[in-house]
Design an enzyme around this catalytic site. Structure first.
Site, PDB file in Angstrom:
ATOM      1  N   SER A 129       0.829  -1.203   0.000  1.00  0.00           N
ATOM      2  CA  SER A 129       0.000   0.000   0.000  1.00  0.00           C
ATOM      3  C   SER A 129       0.863   1.252   0.000  1.00  0.00           C
ATOM      4  O   SER A 129       2.038   1.220   0.373  1.00  0.00           O
ATOM      5  CB  SER A 129      -0.917   0.019   1.221  1.00  0.00           C
ATOM      6  N   ASP A 130       0.279   2.354  -0.406  1.00  0.00           N
ATOM      7  CA  ASP A 130       0.938   3.634  -0.201  1.00  0.00           C
ATOM      8  C   ASP A 130       0.773   4.030   1.265  1.00  0.00           C
ATOM      9  O   ASP A 130       0.072   3.369   2.033  1.00  0.00           O
ATOM     10  CB  ASP A 130       0.352   4.693  -1.137  1.00  0.00           C
ATOM     11  N   PHE A 131       1.396   5.116   1.645  1.00  0.00           N
ATOM     12  CA  PHE A 131       1.494   5.555   3.039  1.00  0.00           C
ATOM     13  C   PHE A 131       0.100   5.766   3.639  1.00  0.00           C
ATOM     14  O   PHE A 131      -0.632   6.672   3.236  1.00  0.00           O
ATOM     15  CB  PHE A 131       2.305   6.844   3.100  1.00  0.00           C
ATOM     16  N   ASP A 132      -0.277   4.910   4.582  1.00  0.00           N
ATOM     17  CA  ASP A 132      -1.568   4.985   5.284  1.00  0.00           C
ATOM     18  C   ASP A 132      -2.769   4.817   4.360  1.00  0.00           C
ATOM     19  O   ASP A 132      -3.897   5.138   4.739  1.00  0.00           O
ATOM     20  CB  ASP A 132      -1.710   6.302   6.050  1.00  0.00           C
TER      21      ASP A 132
END
Length: 738
Positions: A281-284
């Site tokens: 995933s991307d950040f958060d």
């Protein structure tokens, strides 16, 4: 001819190719070892293996010692990354199963040596340059223990307002595909088993470059045709090159966030492209599914992401908190969790971490914080190849090194940090050669160099104008170094305007009024609308964010030690009102006609760009002969040979980038007016002539038909060869029925 990458139909032959690449991750010996480890892991350890946490997590060290973490993203400026990775890996070796950690971060355009930003590298039109640059980045990063980079960003971008256009290869899927494959080979090398290679990540899957209004994190709405024709090809190229990881875009795509988008992550990425590596995933981005409004809790967000195919969660730690409970409640089959863990463990074996957890921890590469001379030299040469000469009226460039005086003016003239560009890993501003320093080193000892900042990037104050004008009046020639700073480009830094920020243009106007010859050096991360410069300044050089050796490289080009050869990988508009603007547009039913009001046009501006895709001047002149074809009637299984002679008609040696475009006159669907199919860099000394031959087969002419199937249709084609996308040098042929 350069091979077509990523744009062919996904037929049987292409599928077999992709399948052979995916075996890279399914070695039977490794698979047996992975299953053995998996059988020993608890639910909590499995969930932790799918988590990446940063140093900001309060329980980071404890989780590592408990074997409940897959990796940590510790590549941050100001940190001793080598020390950090060794310390964290030592803690991992105290865990029950002693599973090594992955260490990852944004190694985008250099690690300790700052290289030009990716958009600049694309301007070189030299994929091998990208491969070599990213290979050096991998050597430096792995020496500090970093085994995984969140790069390359291979989003096609046709809206220069979007800040992250600086991280990609521009507007064209063909050029973008070549650069994507080259970056994968640069980071990952021939084998991840080498201690000097690292896993790469293709991001952001997919369509992120088409965010509405050019505003970062905004929504994407896109027809499937555009998705498949424009935005998917670089990802297909990266998968075929053996990319280890893919990062989904953290935007909503046609209403469904990509992090929870089964169609994109499963049907297309896993099944069609046959990708078998890690989806991270991307950040958060997983927990942000709540903000998107598709999940009512973090647990539901985790369930949606895991079922969609997101193997690892970056930063939030939510997988560790919720996945064991979701499995126990029967909401996620444990087999789904196990498959994700297998991918992560497999990659750790491929990277050799189980053989030696500390193999990526050799801080001796850069001793006493001094960059290797060979890396500095490479950074300088690379930067020179990325610059694009936009204007050179009356051959104002190159400048003489023996001028009596030169005024160097502008907010980018004596800056270090802002030559590095955004997200420059551990590259240090104090290592950067400024433009002013580069010019002073290049000129003769008796040349007087006068410096005046003039203004700042984002101010209305004219307090420095008087000094700048005085410097210009006392000089033989003026070099104005202007553009954007780091905070105006990159993630989260979109712009509504494409003009020079602040009052820089007013400063240029004041200096031009002195009557002294002016050369504008642009330092920026996106196309800018510099109409006034084009109309009033005789010399304009686009240098992007050139990196550690930027000042020396700019001086090399300004004074003629290097003849610029860069070409624009993205269109420069006249106004933000033209955006999105790109060369491969459809013709429409009413193409522009200056004598007909009811054709596609603006009432206040030409349709045409300020500078077109593929454009770039040289200090010499090139002539390209009329296009010659080996046949005007191409049989179905034959190869078309397209030949031109390229002549250096000027007085300097130089490189021309010969570009080939095609257009099918009548097809099943409306097609772009032209599409880049091949290009070749050609070095010629004055008077030299070289014949260049491109080879096309029917596969290079494939289109996505009205049934969304890739196929080649018989018919009449135009083939165009020239020095930019505005090429008019063409010939026609007919592809005969089989």
């Amino acid at each position: 001819m350069l091979a077509m990458v990523g744009c062919q139909p996904s037929g049987k032959q292409e599928s077999k190719t992709a399948q052979s690449e995916s075996r890279y991750f399914t070695n039977p010996v490794i698979a047996h070892k992975v299953d053995s480890i998996l059988s020993l892991m608890t639910l909590e350890e499995k969930a932790g293996e799918l988590c990446i946490l940063g140093a900001d997590h309060p329980n980071l060290k404890q989780l590592i010692k408990e074997g409940k973490l897959g990796g940590t993203n510790g590549v941050l400026p100001g940190r001793n990354v080598g020390q950090y990775t060794r310390q964290m890996q030592t803690l991992a070796m105290q865990s029950r199963l002693k599973i090594p950690l992955l260490f990852m971060g944004d190694v985008i355009h250099g690690f300790q040596t700052g290289f030009p930003v990716p958009l600049a590298l694309a301007a070189s039109w030299d994929p091998d340059l990208t491969r070599k640059t990213d290979s050096i980045s991998a050597v430096e990063a792995t020496a500090s223990g970093v085994s995984w980079t969140f790069n390359p960003m291979i989003d096609i971008a046709r809206d220069p307002r979007w800040g992250r256009i600086v991280e990609g290869a521009g507007e064209d899927p063909y050029l973008g595909s070549l650069m994507a494959a080259a970056a994968v080979k640069g980071y990952q090398g021939e084998s991840l088993a080498s201690s000097h290679t690292m896993m790469a990540t293709a991001k952001h899957f997919v369509g992120y470059g088409a965010v509405q209004a050019g505003r970062d994190y905004n929504t994407v709405n896109m027809p499937e045709r555009e998705l498949r024709e424009v935005y998917l090809p670089p990802f297909e190229a990266a998968v075929k090159a053996g990319i280890g990881a893919v990062m989904p875009a953290f935007v909503a795509f046609n209403g469904v966030p990509v992090t929870a988008n089964h169609f994109l992550l499963q049907d297309i990425l896993r099944k069609e492209l046959d990708f078998n590596g890690i989806v991270v995933s991307d950040f958060d981005a997983v927990t942000e599914l709540q903000e998107h409004g598709v999940a009512s809790s973090a647990a539901q967000a985790d369930e949606l992401a895991m079922k969609a195919g997101v193997d690892m969660d970056l930063h939030s730690g939510s997988y560790l908190e919720n996945l064991p409970k979701l499995v126990k409640e029967g909401k996620i089959p444990e087999s789904v969790l196990d498959n994700a863990v297998r991918k992560v463990l497999t990659m750790k074996f491929k990277l050799g971490l189980f053989d030696n957890p500390f193999r990526y921890s050799d801080s001796t590469l850069v001793a006493n914080n001094v960059l290797p001379a060979s890396h500095r030299e490479a950074a300088r040469k690379v930067a020179c190849k990325t610059f694009v000469l936009l204007k050179n009226e009356k051959n104002i460039l190159p400048l003489s090194k023996k001028l009596q005086s030169i005024a160097v003016i502008g907010p980018a003239a004596d800056t270090q940090d802002n030559l590095l560009g955004p997200v420059h890993a551990l590259a240090r501003p104090e290592d950067v050669v400024t433009v002013l320093q580069g010019i002073k080193k290049a000129v003769s000892p008796w040349t007087k160099v006068i410096y005046a900042k003039g203004t700042d990037y984002n101010t209305s104050s004219e307090s420095g104008f008087q000094e700048a004008v005085r410097a210009a009046r006392n000089a033989d020639v003026v070099v104005m170094v202007i553009g954007e700073n780091n905070s105006m480009c990159g993630e989260g830094d979109s712009r509504a305007s494409l003009h020079l920020p602040g009052n820089q243009l007013d400063l240029v106007k004041a200096v031009v009024k002195t009557g002294k010859p002016v050369v504008a050096v642009l330092v920026n991360g996106r196309p800018l609308a510099v109409n006034w410069l084009n109309d009033h300044v005789p010399g304009i050089l686009e240098t992007w964010f050139p990196g550690t050796e930027g000042g020396n490289a700019i001086a090399d080009v300004l004074f003629g030690d290097y003849n610029p050869s860069g070409k624009l990988p993205v269109t420069f508009p006249r106004s933000v009102g033209q955006v999105p603007i790109f060369y491969s547009h459809l013709n429409t039913g009413r193409p522009f006609n200056p004598n007909d009001k009811y054709t596609t046009r603006y009432v206040d501006m030409p349709n045409t760009p300020l500078y077109p895709f593929g454009y770039g001047l040289s200090y010499t002149n090139f002539s390209i002969s009329p296009v010659k074809l080996n046949t005007q009637n191409l049989n179905w299984n034959d190869t078309l040979k397209v030949s031109v002679s390229v002549i250096n008609t000027g007085e300097r040696a130089g490189t021309e980038v010969v570009q080939l475009y095609t257009h099918q006159q009548v097809a099943d669907v409306s097609l772009p007016v032209k599409q880049l199919r091949a290009f070749q860099r050609v070095w010629l000394v004055p008077g030299e002539v070289k014949e260049i031959t491109f080879r096309l087969t029917r596969k290079d002419l494939a289109i996505l038909d009205k049934d969304m199937k890739w196929k080649t249709e018989p018919g009449t084609f135009d083939v165009m060869v020239g020095s930019s996308s505005e090429v008019t040098n063409s010939a026609g042929f007919t592809l005969k029925k089989p």
